[in-house]
Design an enzyme around this catalytic site. Structure first.
Site, PDB file in Angstrom:
ATOM      1  N   ASP A 212     128.504 120.819  19.819  1.00 13.22           N
ATOM      2  CA  ASP A 212     129.806 121.006  20.444  1.00 13.22           C
ATOM      3  C   ASP A 212     129.630 120.844  21.954  1.00 13.22           C
ATOM      4  O   ASP A 212     128.780 121.508  22.559  1.00 13.22           O
ATOM      5  CB  ASP A 212     130.290 122.427  20.118  1.00 13.22           C
ATOM      6  CG  ASP A 212     131.787 122.543  20.079  1.00 13.22           C
ATOM      7  OD1 ASP A 212     132.437 121.972  20.970  1.00 13.22           O
ATOM      8  OD2 ASP A 212     132.298 123.213  19.180  1.00 13.22           O
TER       9      ASP A 212
ATOM     10  N   ASP B 267     135.158 119.310  22.901  1.00 13.45           N
ATOM     11  CA  ASP B 267     136.179 120.355  23.029  1.00 13.45           C
ATOM     12  C   ASP B 267     137.329 119.901  23.937  1.00 13.45           C
ATOM     13  O   ASP B 267     137.078 119.353  25.023  1.00 13.45           O
ATOM     14  CB  ASP B 267     135.506 121.600  23.648  1.00 13.45           C
ATOM     15  CG  ASP B 267     136.384 122.827  23.597  1.00 13.45           C
ATOM     16  OD1 ASP B 267     136.768 123.226  22.495  1.00 13.45           O
ATOM     17  OD2 ASP B 267     136.672 123.388  24.677  1.00 13.45           O
TER      18      ASP B 267
ATOM     19  N   GLU C 293     138.438 116.909  19.953  1.00 20.63           N
ATOM     20  CA  GLU C 293     139.475 117.905  19.677  1.00 20.63           C
ATOM     21  C   GLU C 293     140.650 117.617  20.598  1.00 20.63           C
ATOM     22  O   GLU C 293     140.511 117.665  21.814  1.00 20.63           O
ATOM     23  CB  GLU C 293     138.948 119.322  19.912  1.00 20.63           C
ATOM     24  CG  GLU C 293     139.931 120.362  19.413  1.00 20.63           C
ATOM     25  CD  GLU C 293     139.832 121.701  20.107  1.00 20.63           C
ATOM     26  OE1 GLU C 293     140.245 122.694  19.506  1.00 20.63           O
ATOM     27  OE2 GLU C 293     139.360 121.776  21.261  1.00 20.63           O
TER      28      GLU C 293
ATOM     29  N   HIS D 206     137.299 127.913  13.731  1.00 20.04           N
ATOM     30  CA  HIS D 206     137.107 129.226  14.347  1.00 20.04           C
ATOM     31  C   HIS D 206     138.314 129.665  15.186  1.00 20.04           C
ATOM     32  O   HIS D 206     138.289 130.744  15.758  1.00 20.04           O
ATOM     33  CB  HIS D 206     135.852 129.179  15.218  1.00 20.04           C
ATOM     34  CG  HIS D 206     135.995 128.184  16.327  1.00 20.04           C
ATOM     35  ND1 HIS D 206     136.060 126.829  16.112  1.00 20.04           N
ATOM     36  CD2 HIS D 206     136.133 128.354  17.663  1.00 20.04           C
ATOM     37  CE1 HIS D 206     136.229 126.203  17.252  1.00 20.04           C
ATOM     38  NE2 HIS D 206     136.277 127.105  18.222  1.00 20.04           N
ATOM     39  N   ASP D 207     139.339 128.819  15.301  1.00 21.09           N
ATOM     40  CA  ASP D 207     140.549 129.180  16.049  1.00 21.09           C
ATOM     41  C   ASP D 207     141.740 129.431  15.124  1.00 21.09           C
ATOM     42  O   ASP D 207     142.826 129.760  15.601  1.00 21.09           O
ATOM     43  CB  ASP D 207     140.955 128.038  17.000  1.00 21.09           C
ATOM     44  CG  ASP D 207     139.924 127.754  18.078  1.00 21.09           C
ATOM     45  OD1 ASP D 207     139.209 128.695  18.485  1.00 21.09           O
ATOM     46  OD2 ASP D 207     139.840 126.591  18.510  1.00 21.09           O
TER      47      ASP D 207
END
Ligand code: TEU
Length: 560
Positions: A103, A204, A255, A328-329
């Site tokens: 990431d 990200d 993302e 994870h969000d």
């Protein structure tokens, strides 16, 4: 020993598994997960059949946003282990034929990063221009842009009197991508990890890196239209891609926050000039009435189908998307769109099939493969997420929302819903750690855990395993076009995938009541067969008239 096949398009038939290391497996008794813990579970992942792991950030970080605030891109956070542990993970994963995707968080750094520490309070620092500074306007903040985590996106540097931009927490300062030195640093960071043998990168909020340079006040919104898919974003991505991604043959997934189909066609265009594929989140806003996340609301089923249709038809032949429900969000999908009580297993499988049979690359978030649920926390003290605690403060203490209402909203919407420790077995702390975990384990772990799932041939786990295999066995899943068969139906989401030699239909009942639909008349049921379903008794012959039981899914294939 399995080896990694040297195939440039491997990710088009692959399934990727996301690990949130803090919550995955603690090899000791810290209460937080670590890299050694991940290594100990590689055989479990091999059994599931995934092709790659996306590892959320493990770099040095003060962990204000659990690693999305990086203070050193070249070091491993000791909480997760050492660089030697990381190298071991990479080697062990590769030995099992599993690739590793790192990431990369380069829209911002932690304010503890040495670049920011040097820049803060010193206009002559060589790193000052690594960040975005503005003079006050009318004695206050430069504009009305809002942080994604609540409040203004500007924070005052007391010593110089200027403000710096942070689209996320105030401890996450946005980098100034207009500065070529910043872009060079980013290339260096990515090259460092690619040189180690890392196979790819998840970038990200990468569509937020180019800000409109006049930084205007936003009279009709929170500022996002001035930095989302911004003026130079494609140029910047092409620069990084030709310097690093193309050189190393890295797979990349960007993302994309609040993006559009048109931009995503370009980000993931098939000539590979920018990225391999994109995450978009429009299908996960169907329970945000009028775009408002912080409210308790049911999901809009018709809108969900329209969004999938828009993206599936729009990317086909032009770009490539990631297929996913969870990360994870996001809250757990079985609690969000399924029934996490009576039909937990059926609805978890149905939801899995609905996205896995589309075009794109599926992502599974840890625990999704065993049907993990939201924990249903009852108190604010149970939450750790910076966004959740900020929003509680803003809504309860500043906007007058009642404590009870906010607890109900958080139980539905908080990011901590997906961050609870992975449920490995029915021992203390679900086998995640030998000590009290950093975030409380969901109470249902004696019933919902990996040991139990692996021991049960009808579990959600083996359904995911089968979906992963189907993608490799049936070509139309990768190549076929997409058609929504029942756009008006109020409980069935059914679509058809078609290539030159195969037709696949995926039928999904999204509700807990029996329903029915008719297969298209041109579909020759005499040549069709059921490939997979979530009820045990699917008959050999396929009928035109389909009766779907609660949360039933059926995958039907027709081939010459
Ligand atoms: O998330 C980007 C992002 O905007 C969201 O998913 C965000 O968490 C949500 O909209 C809030 O309502 C990425 C990471 O996935 C997230 O964990 C980080 O907190 C964020 O970037 C900042 O790095």
């Amino acid at each position: 020993m399995t080896t990694i096949k040297n195939d440039a398009n491997w990710w088009k038939t692959a399934t990727i598994y996301q690990i949130y290391p803090k919550s995955f497996c603690d090899s000791g008794s810290k209460g937080t997960g670590d890299i050694k813990g991940i290594i100990s579970k590689l055989d479990y992942l091999k059994l599931l059949g995934i092709d790659a792991i996306w590892l959320t950030p493990v770099y040095q970080s003060p962990m204000i946003d659990n690693g999305y605030d990086i203070s050193d891109y070249y070091a491993i956070n000791p909480q997760f282990g050492s660089m030697a542990d990381f190298d071991e993970l990479l080697a062990q994963a590769h030995q099992r034929g599993i690739r590793i995707i790192m990431d990369i968080v380069v829209n911002h750094t932690s304010t503890e990063h040495h670049w920011f520490q040097s820049a803060l309070g010193d206009k002559s620092s060589p790193y000052r221009d690594y960040y975005i500074w503005k003079d006050p306007v009318d004695g206050g903040i430069p504009n009305n842009w809002q942080s994604k985590f609540g409040g203004s996106a500007w924070e005052l540097d007391q010593q110089t009197g200027q403000y710096f931009l942070h689209l996320f927490a105030k401890e996450q300062a946005d980098l100034n991508w207009e500065n070529p030195k910043v872009r060079q640093e980013v290339k260096d960071v990515i090259s460092f990890w690619a040189e180690k043998g890392v196979d790819g990168f998840r970038l990200d909020v990468i569509n937020l890196i180019s800000k409109q340079q006049d930084f205007p006040n936003d009279d009709i919104g929170d500022g996002r239209r001035f930095y989302t898919d911004g003026p130079r974003v494609h140029e910047f991505l092409q620069e990084i891609s030709s310097a690093v991604f193309q050189k190393y043959g890295s797979v990349t997934v960007g993302e994309m926050s609040s993006t559009t189909l048109e931009h995503c066609q370009q980000y993931s265009s098939l000539d590979n000039k920018e990225l391999s594929m994109v995450f978009n989140f429009h299908h996960l806003k169907v329970d945000y009435p009028n775009g408002e996340k912080w409210t308790k609301a049911p999901f809009d089923f018709q809108q969900l189908k329209q969004i999938f249709n828009h993206w599936q038809t729009g990317l086909n032949g032009k770009g490539w998307g990631a297929l996913f429900w969870c990360n994870h969000d996001q809250p757990r999908v079985v609690s969000r769109l399924g029934d996490d009580k009576q039909y937990r297993v059926e609805s978890a499988k149905m939801l899995a099939a609905s996205v896995h049979m589309m075009q794109g690359t599926p992502y599974i978030y840890q625990g999704e493969e065993i049907g993990m649920t939201n924990p249903g926390y009852q108190s604010i003290e149970q939450y750790r997420d910076v966004e959740s605690t900020n929003m509680y403060d803003i809504m309860v203490n500043q906007q007058g929302v009642s404590h009870e209402d906010m607890i109900a909203i958080l139980a539905q919407k908080s990011r901590d819903n997906s961050r609870t420790p992975m449920q490995w077995n029915n021992e203390a702390f679900a086998g995640f750690s030998q000590a009290q975990p950093w975030l409380e384990v969901a109470e249902n772990y004696p019933q919902v855990n990996a040991d139990k799932a692996v021991a049960d041939p009808n579990s959600v786990f083996y359904f995911y395993q089968r979906l992963i295999q189907l993608r490799k066995e049936i070509e139309v899943i990768t190549t076929g076009d997409y058609q929504d068969l029942y756009p008006e139906h109020n409980s069935v989401f059914g679509y058809k995938r078609q290539s030159e030699s195969q037709v696949l239909i995926c039928l999904n009942n999204y509700y807990g009541k029996e329903t029915e639909c008719l297969l298209p008349s041109e579909f020759d049921v005499s040549k069709a067969k059921y490939v997979l379903g979530n009820y045990a008794d699917l008959t050999e012959s396929v009928s035109q008239h389909q009766v779907l039981r609660p949360y039933e899914t059926r995958i039907i294939l027709l081939q010459d």
